[in-house]
Design a protein around this motif. Structure first.
Motif, PDB file in Angstrom:
ATOM      1  N   ALA A  77       0.820  -1.212   0.000  1.00  0.00           N
ATOM      2  CA  ALA A  77       0.000   0.000   0.000  1.00  0.00           C
ATOM      3  C   ALA A  77       0.851   1.259   0.000  1.00  0.00           C
ATOM      4  N   GLN A  78       2.104   1.160   0.436  1.00  0.00           N
ATOM      5  CA  GLN A  78       2.991   2.323   0.451  1.00  0.00           C
ATOM      6  C   GLN A  78       3.582   2.624  -0.923  1.00  0.00           C
ATOM      7  N   LEU A  79       3.490   1.679  -1.845  1.00  0.00           N
ATOM      8  CA  LEU A  79       4.036   1.892  -3.195  1.00  0.00           C
ATOM      9  C   LEU A  79       3.121   2.796  -4.001  1.00  0.00           C
ATOM     10  N   PRO A  80       3.662   3.471  -5.010  1.00  0.00           N
ATOM     11  CA  PRO A  80       2.820   4.290  -5.885  1.00  0.00           C
ATOM     12  C   PRO A  80       1.761   3.416  -6.577  1.00  0.00           C
ATOM     13  N   PHE A  81       0.628   4.018  -6.815  1.00  0.00           N
ATOM     14  CA  PHE A  81      -0.489   3.307  -7.433  1.00  0.00           C
ATOM     15  C   PHE A  81      -0.077   2.633  -8.740  1.00  0.00           C
ATOM     16  N   GLU A  82       0.763   3.274  -9.512  1.00  0.00           N
ATOM     17  CA  GLU A  82       1.165   2.768 -10.822  1.00  0.00           C
ATOM     18  C   GLU A  82       1.970   1.467 -10.721  1.00  0.00           C
ATOM     19  N   GLN A  83       2.528   1.183  -9.563  1.00  0.00           N
ATOM     20  CA  GLN A  83       3.324  -0.034  -9.379  1.00  0.00           C
ATOM     21  C   GLN A  83       2.498  -1.210  -8.852  1.00  0.00           C
ATOM     22  N   ARG A  84       1.203  -0.982  -8.653  1.00  0.00           N
ATOM     23  CA  ARG A  84       0.331  -2.030  -8.103  1.00  0.00           C
ATOM     24  C   ARG A  84      -0.781  -2.348  -9.086  1.00  0.00           C
ATOM     25  N   PHE A  85      -1.353  -3.504  -8.952  1.00  0.00           N
ATOM     26  CA  PHE A  85      -2.490  -3.885  -9.797  1.00  0.00           C
ATOM     27  C   PHE A  85      -3.462  -4.710  -8.966  1.00  0.00           C
ATOM     28  N   GLY A  86      -4.709  -4.674  -9.354  1.00  0.00           N
ATOM     29  CA  GLY A  86      -5.742  -5.416  -8.630  1.00  0.00           C
ATOM     30  C   GLY A  86      -5.449  -6.913  -8.650  1.00  0.00           C
ATOM     31  N   THR A  87      -5.613  -7.521  -7.515  1.00  0.00           N
ATOM     32  CA  THR A  87      -5.349  -8.945  -7.386  1.00  0.00           C
ATOM     33  C   THR A  87      -6.439  -9.580  -6.528  1.00  0.00           C
ATOM     34  N   THR A  88      -6.971 -10.677  -6.992  1.00  0.00           N
ATOM     35  CA  THR A  88      -7.989 -11.405  -6.252  1.00  0.00           C
ATOM     36  C   THR A  88      -7.502 -12.823  -6.003  1.00  0.00           C
ATOM     37  N   VAL A  89      -7.694 -13.284  -4.795  1.00  0.00           N
ATOM     38  CA  VAL A  89      -7.370 -14.657  -4.431  1.00  0.00           C
ATOM     39  C   VAL A  89      -8.655 -15.322  -3.960  1.00  0.00           C
ATOM     40  N   VAL A  90      -8.957 -16.470  -4.516  1.00  0.00           N
ATOM     41  CA  VAL A  90     -10.130 -17.234  -4.103  1.00  0.00           C
ATOM     42  C   VAL A  90      -9.634 -18.583  -3.589  1.00  0.00           C
ATOM     43  N   LEU A  91      -9.876 -18.830  -2.322  1.00  0.00           N
ATOM     44  CA  LEU A  91      -9.487 -20.094  -1.701  1.00  0.00           C
ATOM     45  C   LEU A  91     -10.731 -20.729  -1.099  1.00  0.00           C
ATOM     46  N   ALA A  92     -10.907 -22.005  -1.328  1.00  0.00           N
ATOM     47  CA  ALA A  92     -12.089 -22.675  -0.788  1.00  0.00           C
ATOM     48  C   ALA A  92     -11.756 -24.118  -0.464  1.00  0.00           C
ATOM     49  N   LEU A  93     -12.398 -24.618   0.548  1.00  0.00           N
ATOM     50  CA  LEU A  93     -12.269 -26.014   0.932  1.00  0.00           C
ATOM     51  C   LEU A  93     -13.657 -26.459   1.358  1.00  0.00           C
ATOM     52  N   ARG A  94     -14.162 -27.472   0.698  1.00  0.00           N
ATOM     53  CA  ARG A  94     -15.522 -27.899   1.008  1.00  0.00           C
ATOM     54  C   ARG A  94     -15.617 -29.406   0.950  1.00  0.00           C
ATOM     55  N   ARG A  95     -16.231 -29.974   1.957  1.00  0.00           N
ATOM     56  CA  ARG A  95     -16.535 -31.402   1.921  1.00  0.00           C
ATOM     57  C   ARG A  95     -17.712 -31.614   0.986  1.00  0.00           C
ATOM     58  N   TRP A  96     -17.690 -32.705   0.305  1.00  0.00           N
ATOM     59  CA  TRP A  96     -18.788 -32.984  -0.613  1.00  0.00           C
ATOM     60  C   TRP A  96     -18.945 -34.483  -0.776  1.00  0.00           C
ATOM     61  N   GLN A  97     -20.119 -34.869  -1.190  1.00  0.00           N
ATOM     62  CA  GLN A  97     -20.406 -36.250  -1.564  1.00  0.00           C
ATOM     63  C   GLN A  97     -21.199 -36.164  -2.853  1.00  0.00           C
ATOM     64  N   TYR A  98     -20.566 -36.551  -3.931  1.00  0.00           N
ATOM     65  CA  TYR A  98     -21.205 -36.474  -5.234  1.00  0.00           C
ATOM     66  C   TYR A  98     -22.276 -37.553  -5.325  1.00  0.00           C
ATOM     67  N   GLY A  99     -23.484 -37.180  -5.714  1.00  0.00           N
ATOM     68  CA  GLY A  99     -24.618 -38.093  -5.773  1.00  0.00           C
ATOM     69  C   GLY A  99     -24.393 -39.329  -6.624  1.00  0.00           C
ATOM     70  N   LEU A 100     -23.536 -39.213  -7.621  1.00  0.00           N
ATOM     71  CA  LEU A 100     -23.270 -40.352  -8.491  1.00  0.00           C
ATOM     72  C   LEU A 100     -22.682 -41.516  -7.703  1.00  0.00           C
ATOM     73  N   PHE A 101     -22.035 -41.210  -6.565  1.00  0.00           N
ATOM     74  CA  PHE A 101     -21.406 -42.260  -5.776  1.00  0.00           C
ATOM     75  C   PHE A 101     -22.377 -42.942  -4.819  1.00  0.00           C
ATOM     76  N   ASP A 102     -23.597 -42.456  -4.725  1.00  0.00           N
ATOM     77  CA  ASP A 102     -24.565 -43.061  -3.807  1.00  0.00           C
ATOM     78  C   ASP A 102     -24.737 -44.553  -4.077  1.00  0.00           C
ATOM     79  N   GLN A 103     -24.654 -44.956  -5.325  1.00  0.00           N
ATOM     80  CA  GLN A 103     -24.838 -46.365  -5.677  1.00  0.00           C
ATOM     81  C   GLN A 103     -23.725 -47.252  -5.112  1.00  0.00           C
ATOM     82  N   PHE A 104     -22.607 -46.657  -4.717  1.00  0.00           N
ATOM     83  CA  PHE A 104     -21.486 -47.445  -4.204  1.00  0.00           C
ATOM     84  C   PHE A 104     -21.468 -47.516  -2.678  1.00  0.00           C
ATOM     85  N   LYS A 105     -22.362 -46.801  -2.024  1.00  0.00           N
ATOM     86  CA  LYS A 105     -22.404 -46.826  -0.564  1.00  0.00           C
ATOM     87  C   LYS A 105     -22.857 -48.203  -0.093  1.00  0.00           C
ATOM     88  N   LYS A 106     -22.263 -48.634   1.020  1.00  0.00           N
ATOM     89  CA  LYS A 106     -22.688 -49.896   1.612  1.00  0.00           C
ATOM     90  C   LYS A 106     -24.016 -49.690   2.312  1.00  0.00           C
TER      91      LYS A 106
END
Length: 109
Positions: A77-106
């Motif tokens: 933030a201390q650098l001149p505006f011209e030396q910076r550029f917009g940056t987005t980071v998207v991080l996600a972690l999610r548990r899931w159970q895909y329905g297609l696998f339901d047929q394999f459940k015991k």
């Protein structure tokens, strides 16, 4: 006739899910927008089966990455505006159970 190998079946389902999810994720507009990444851009995708303890470890690592990103943002933030550029980071972690696998459940008896 060969016996059923649960480990091999699990690896096969995992490979199928990874291929399927990779295709689905790459269809998301934000990800699609960075399909052709520039030298300063990165993207990644991972898929697997984690134990609760490993999930907790990875959550802590994601939180650390967010803190480090915030620190870099504050430092720059201390650098001149011209030396910076917009940056987005998207991080996600999610548990899931895909329905297609339901047929394999015991079935519980």
């Amino acid at each position: 006739m060969r016996g059923h190998n649960p480990e091999a079946a699990s690896r096969q389902r995992h490979a199928y899910a990874t291929d399927l999810l990779s295709g689905l994720i790459m269809s998301i507009p934000l990800i699609n927008a960075i399909r052709d990444v520039d030298a300063g851009d990165r993207r990644g995708f991972g898929n697997g089966m984690l134990a609760s303890s490993s999930n907790a470890v990875f959550q802590r690592k994601l939180e650390q990455l967010v803190r480090e990103f915030d620190e870099l943002n504050q430092d720059d933030a201390q650098l001149p505006f011209e030396q910076r550029f917009g940056t987005t980071v998207v991080l996600a972690l999610r548990r899931w159970q895909y329905g297609l696998f339901d047929q394999f459940k015991k079935v519980k008896v």
